[in-house]
Write an enzyme that holds these catalytic residues in place. Structure first.
Site, PDB file in Angstrom:
ATOM      1  N   ARG A 115       0.859  -1.187   0.000  1.00  0.00           N
ATOM      2  CA  ARG A 115       0.000   0.000   0.000  1.00  0.00           C
ATOM      3  C   ARG A 115       0.893   1.235   0.000  1.00  0.00           C
ATOM      4  O   ARG A 115       1.933   1.260   0.675  1.00  0.00           O
ATOM      5  CB  ARG A 115      -0.885   0.040   1.256  1.00  0.00           C
ATOM      6  CG  ARG A 115      -2.029  -0.942   1.248  1.00  0.00           C
ATOM      7  CD  ARG A 115      -3.082  -0.604   0.191  1.00  0.00           C
ATOM      8  NE  ARG A 115      -4.189  -1.538   0.209  1.00  0.00           N
ATOM      9  CZ  ARG A 115      -4.311  -2.609  -0.594  1.00  0.00           C
ATOM     10  NH1 ARG A 115      -3.386  -2.885  -1.491  1.00  0.00           N
ATOM     11  NH2 ARG A 115      -5.374  -3.388  -0.512  1.00  0.00           N
TER      12      ARG A 115
ATOM     13  N   GLU B 253      -4.256   6.971  -4.848  1.00  0.00           N
ATOM     14  CA  GLU B 253      -4.581   6.344  -6.137  1.00  0.00           C
ATOM     15  C   GLU B 253      -5.954   6.816  -6.615  1.00  0.00           C
ATOM     16  O   GLU B 253      -6.856   6.973  -5.795  1.00  0.00           O
ATOM     17  CB  GLU B 253      -4.567   4.819  -5.968  1.00  0.00           C
ATOM     18  CG  GLU B 253      -3.191   4.318  -5.611  1.00  0.00           C
ATOM     19  CD  GLU B 253      -3.168   2.812  -5.341  1.00  0.00           C
ATOM     20  OE1 GLU B 253      -4.170   2.129  -5.578  1.00  0.00           O
ATOM     21  OE2 GLU B 253      -2.121   2.341  -4.881  1.00  0.00           O
TER      22      GLU B 253
ATOM     23  N   HIS C 248      -1.240  -0.007 -10.036  1.00  0.00           N
ATOM     24  CA  HIS C 248      -1.845  -0.944  -9.073  1.00  0.00           C
ATOM     25  C   HIS C 248      -2.510  -2.129  -9.789  1.00  0.00           C
ATOM     26  O   HIS C 248      -3.740  -2.269  -9.786  1.00  0.00           O
ATOM     27  CB  HIS C 248      -2.844  -0.235  -8.142  1.00  0.00           C
ATOM     28  CG  HIS C 248      -3.173  -1.053  -6.927  1.00  0.00           C
ATOM     29  ND1 HIS C 248      -3.647  -0.504  -5.758  1.00  0.00           N
ATOM     30  CD2 HIS C 248      -3.097  -2.390  -6.694  1.00  0.00           C
ATOM     31  CE1 HIS C 248      -3.855  -1.458  -4.864  1.00  0.00           C
ATOM     32  NE2 HIS C 248      -3.529  -2.623  -5.431  1.00  0.00           N
TER      33      HIS C 248
END
Ligand code: 8YV
Length: 317
Positions: free
Chosen positions: A232, A261, A279
């Site tokens: 993360r 994000e 991601h």
């Protein structure tokens, strides 16, 4: 028999959405212009919720679902979901660990190689025709180097196995040493960062790990070292990392995850010592299907037996 009423928080794989609709009375919240207003009027109808690691569900959000009995989340991370609150209300929480270990570890290892060998830049160099003018500059060897893993869970161990295949020395830092692995435990993250050539972050996100990889840790990785993050964005102090990358205090970074994000800081986009992915570590047909199957299996198991198939372990605040 009435089909259980399920709230769908966020888009899912089309095949999963279709499969959910076959068994359940699904309401897609993402289609609502004002989701909060909708939940204030209809929140009490839902016994189940399907969400994802990214969408999750905050305490305030779950409070609008007073009759919720089960949550099935697409993903292994649950930092965006109030699991402690849900479990204290007796809500069963299912998730999808393990089935994504290989793809996430493959991505971590690709980032290790790509940031050290600069293959994305080599690709651009070849396409631009720069090869005709001379050779690409030399880069950094990966095989035989030292890998420090922050977070030796199931994904971390899968990364370590790949690193072993590249003859790398491996050490790890966790809150506690594991008694089921042969890798050396390093009680100090700073000492791990000083020792390694590659610091690979595979720990869980959330408040407990926020900015664990601080300015001091990044400086300990140093100008010849690399950081790779597939966990993360919150685990790294992103501003400190960009400062270190800009000033040559950190050799490079391979990143799949970011603080906000899908927004990636402009300063990061300008750097040539980074490899930036959107991601997608788990995003293959095979793995996403396996995750979807488990999301569905968790719900079916709950409505058949009162228990999800794979539950998030009991957490306390
Ligand atoms: C997400 C992830 O599941 O599993 C996780 O924790 O971060 C990803 O695999 C994916 O982005 C969908 O939410």
């Amino acid at each position: 028999m009435n089909r259980p009423r399920i709230l769908q928080n966020g888009r899912l794989l089309p095949s999963l959405e279709a499969a959910l609709e076959q068994s359940f009375d699904v309401h897609p919240l993402w289609k609502e212009a004002d989701p909060d207003a909708y939940l204030r009027d209809h929140g009490g109808e839902f016994v189940g919720m399907v969400t994802s690691a990214i969408k999750g569900g905050s305490r305030e959000f779950l409070a609008m679902l007073p009759n919720l009995k089960v949550i099935s989340s697409f993903g292994v991370g649950y930092d965006a979901l109030d699991v402690v609150g849900a479990q204290s209300r007796g809500i069963a929480v299912g998730y999808t660990p393990d089935v994504l270990n290989d793809c996430v570890a493959d991505t971590a290892f690709s980032l290790v190689i790509n940031v050290a060998r600069r293959f994305p830049a080599c690709d651009q160099f070849t396409r631009r025709g720069d090869w005709l003018k001379g050779a690409f500059p030399l880069t950094t060897k990966v095989s035989g180097k030292r890998m420090g893993i922050l977070g030796l869970g199931r994904i971390g161990q899968t990364i370590a196995r790949r690193a072993s295949g590249f003859d790398m020395a491996i050490r790890y830092h966790n809150r506690k040493p594991r008694n089921d692995v042969a890798y050396d435990y390093e009680p100090s993250l700073k000492a791990l960062a000083e020792w390694c050539d590659f610091l690979v972050i595979a720990s869980a996100g959330g408040a407990e790990t926020k900015h664990l990889v601080s300015r001091e840790i990044l400086e300990a990785v140093g100008p010849k070292g690399f950081v790779v993050n597939i966990s993360r964005g919150s685990v790294i102090d992103e501003d400190a990392m960009i400062d270190a990358l800009e000033h040559g205090q950190l050799g490079g970074a391979g990143l799949d995850v970011y603080t906000h994000e899908p927004n990636v800081p402009e300063r990061l986009l300008k750097l040539d010592n980074v490899v930036l992915l959107p991601h997608l570590a788990s995003a293959t047909h095979e793995t996403r299907q396996a995750m979807a199957d488990l999301v569905l299996a968790n719900l079916h198991a709950f409505f058949e037996s009162g228990h999800v198939k794979v539950a998030v372990p009991p957490l306390t605040a």
